[in-house]
Write an enzyme that holds these catalytic residues in place. Structure first.
Site, PDB file in Angstrom:
ATOM      1  N   LYS A 292       0.804  -1.225   0.000  1.00  0.00           N
ATOM      2  CA  LYS A 292       0.000   0.000   0.000  1.00  0.00           C
ATOM      3  C   LYS A 292       0.839   1.277   0.000  1.00  0.00           C
ATOM      4  O   LYS A 292       0.326   2.345  -0.326  1.00  0.00           O
ATOM      5  CB  LYS A 292      -0.978  -0.007   1.169  1.00  0.00           C
ATOM      6  CG  LYS A 292      -2.020  -1.107   1.060  1.00  0.00           C
ATOM      7  CD  LYS A 292      -2.936  -0.918  -0.147  1.00  0.00           C
ATOM      8  CE  LYS A 292      -3.991  -2.003  -0.229  1.00  0.00           C
ATOM      9  NZ  LYS A 292      -4.878  -1.826  -1.376  1.00  0.00           N
TER      10      LYS A 292
HETATM   11  N1  PMP Z   1      -3.451  -8.166   1.532  1.00  0.00           N
HETATM   12  C1  PMP Z   1      -3.553  -7.231   2.477  1.00  0.00           C
HETATM   13  C2  PMP Z   1      -2.975  -7.515   3.817  1.00  0.00           C
HETATM   14  C3  PMP Z   1      -4.204  -6.019   2.208  1.00  0.00           C
HETATM   15  O1  PMP Z   1      -4.302  -5.083   3.176  1.00  0.00           O
HETATM   16  C4  PMP Z   1      -4.771  -5.819   0.931  1.00  0.00           C
HETATM   17  C5  PMP Z   1      -5.467  -4.528   0.635  1.00  0.00           C
HETATM   18  N2  PMP Z   1      -6.817  -4.454   0.991  1.00  0.00           N
HETATM   19  C6  PMP Z   1      -4.661  -6.834  -0.032  1.00  0.00           C
HETATM   20  C7  PMP Z   1      -3.983  -7.985   0.300  1.00  0.00           C
HETATM   21  C8  PMP Z   1      -5.287  -6.729  -1.407  1.00  0.00           C
HETATM   22  O2  PMP Z   1      -4.684  -5.756  -2.211  1.00  0.00           O
HETATM   23  P1  PMP Z   1      -5.572  -4.887  -3.209  1.00  0.00           P
HETATM   24  O3  PMP Z   1      -6.415  -3.981  -2.369  1.00  0.00           O
HETATM   25  O4  PMP Z   1      -4.591  -4.140  -4.034  1.00  0.00           O
HETATM   26  O5  PMP Z   1      -6.426  -5.814  -3.986  1.00  0.00           O
END
Ligand code: PMP
Length: 344
Positions: free
Chosen positions: A48
């Site tokens: 992120k």
């Molecule tokens: N794994 C974790 C620990 C996350 O915080 C997130 C984000 N919500 C994701 C996977 C998935 O990533 P994305 O939001 O880019 O699909």
């Protein structure tokens, strides 16, 4: 002449360019080669960081953010941490509306990073005024000079991965990647990375990982939201009870679902077999890879990139706590317990 000090100009310079690590033991019985993209190597310990830096810098370029502006977001924790980190360095305020499902560790961390945190009930519908979406929207309306990041509906989330994660993987694998397996939450990671990789080679198979209790897989297959698919589950950051616009469903060939229980055990197995202390969703994506192997997805020539989104330290009171595992009914194997009592 004074020699230049070799240092990053701020912690933000360390975002991106994360390593790719070959998995050796956990994949022993699987066909092909498997590589983990280690997003925990970002300075905020998750993927992120990429979207936080990218979205805020885009807003600066467009003149939307100015000194003293406020950044507002809903988050399961990781995006919040990354936004708080970028906000501190760049001198913005940060307000976060988070789900009560988030671990206390994550909430404490956000507050330590200077963010103002509102904890909202997890099991209410998205349009309920108490939901973290509605709380964030209201705060945005009430706060002057604020931007609402809205990662689930922000195409810049996807673009951040198109510009960074995708090219990095292509370069690191010398274009030999055959499969990308990644969790889907907002869908930004998988969609943006896949868009770049498929532009380079349309044959690359892209597999999204979804949770039981989430609508993504069914929506991908039918184009409809099935309300019966929605029920509470434990994994944070994976799956969704609505359809995020940040997800480009056309980029994803297939969705596979994983259980809370198997994902938790597989996260622990990654630590034991690879020495990699990864987050719960890394367990989920690895669990998905095992299931895909069972389904005959891979051959000996497969070169599979698996995205490990964050670090295990964020889950000390959850997946990596025997007590928590027992409370979920996940811990029936006695030998799983790390704590051996010594008789005196
Ligand atoms: N794994 C974790 C620990 C996350 O915080 C997130 C984000 N919500 C994701 C996977 C998935 O990533 P994305 O939001 O880019 O699909």
């Amino acid at each position: 002449m004074e020699k230049k000090i070799k240092a990053c100009q701020s912690i933000l310079d360390l975002i991106g360019n994360t390593p790719l690590v070959k998995l050796n033991q956990i994949t022993q019985d699987l066909k092909g080669e498997f590589y983990a993209k280690m997003e925990s190597f970002n300075p905020g310990h998750s993927a992120k960081d990429r979207i936080a830096a990218f979205i805020i810098e885009e807003a600066e370029r467009k003149g939307i953010l100015k000194e003293g502006s406020t950044i507002i977001e809903t988050t399961s924790g990781n995006t919040g941490f990354s936004l708080a980190m970028v906000a501190i360095v760049k001198g913005y305020k940060c307000i976060l509306a988070v789900s009560s499902k988030s671990s206390q560790d994550k909430i404490d961390m956000l507050r330590c990073m200077g963010a103002q945190v509102y904890v909202c009930p997890a099991h209410v519908s998205a349009d309920d005024p108490r939901s973290y979406y509605e709380v964030a929207k209201r705060l945005h309306e009430e706060t002057e000079d604020s931007i609402y990041i809205n990662q689930y509906f922000n195409e810049l989330n996807t673009e951040a991965h198109y510009r960074t994660t995708g090219p990095e993987i292509w370069e690191q694998t010398n274009g030999q990647i055959t499969h990308l397996v990644a969790c889907s939450g907002t869908g930004g990671t998988i969609s943006g990375t896949a868009r770049f990789l498929k532009e380079m080679n349309p044959e690359i198979r892209v597999i999204g990982v979804d949770a039981y209790g989430s609508v993504l897989k069914k929506y991908h297959e039918t184009g409809k939201i099935d309300k019966n698919e929605i029920y509470p589950y434990r994994i944070e950051g994976l799956g969704k009870n609505l359809i995020p616009e940040a997800t480009d469903f056309d980029m994803i060939d297939y969705f596979i679902k994983v259980t809370d229980r198997e994902s938790a055990h597989t996260a622990r197995e990654i630590a034991k077999k690879e020495g990699i202390f990864a987050g719960y969703t890394s367990g989920a994506v690895m669990q998905a890879v095992k299931q895909l192997h069972e389904q005959g997805e891979f051959t000996e020539s497969s070169r599979v990139v698996i995205i490990f989104p964050d670090h295990g330290s964020r889950y000390m009171s959850k997946v990596y706590s025997d007590k928590w595992m027992e409370a979920q009914g996940f811990m029936d194997a006695v030998e799983e317990s790390a704590q051996k009592k010594v008789e005196i």
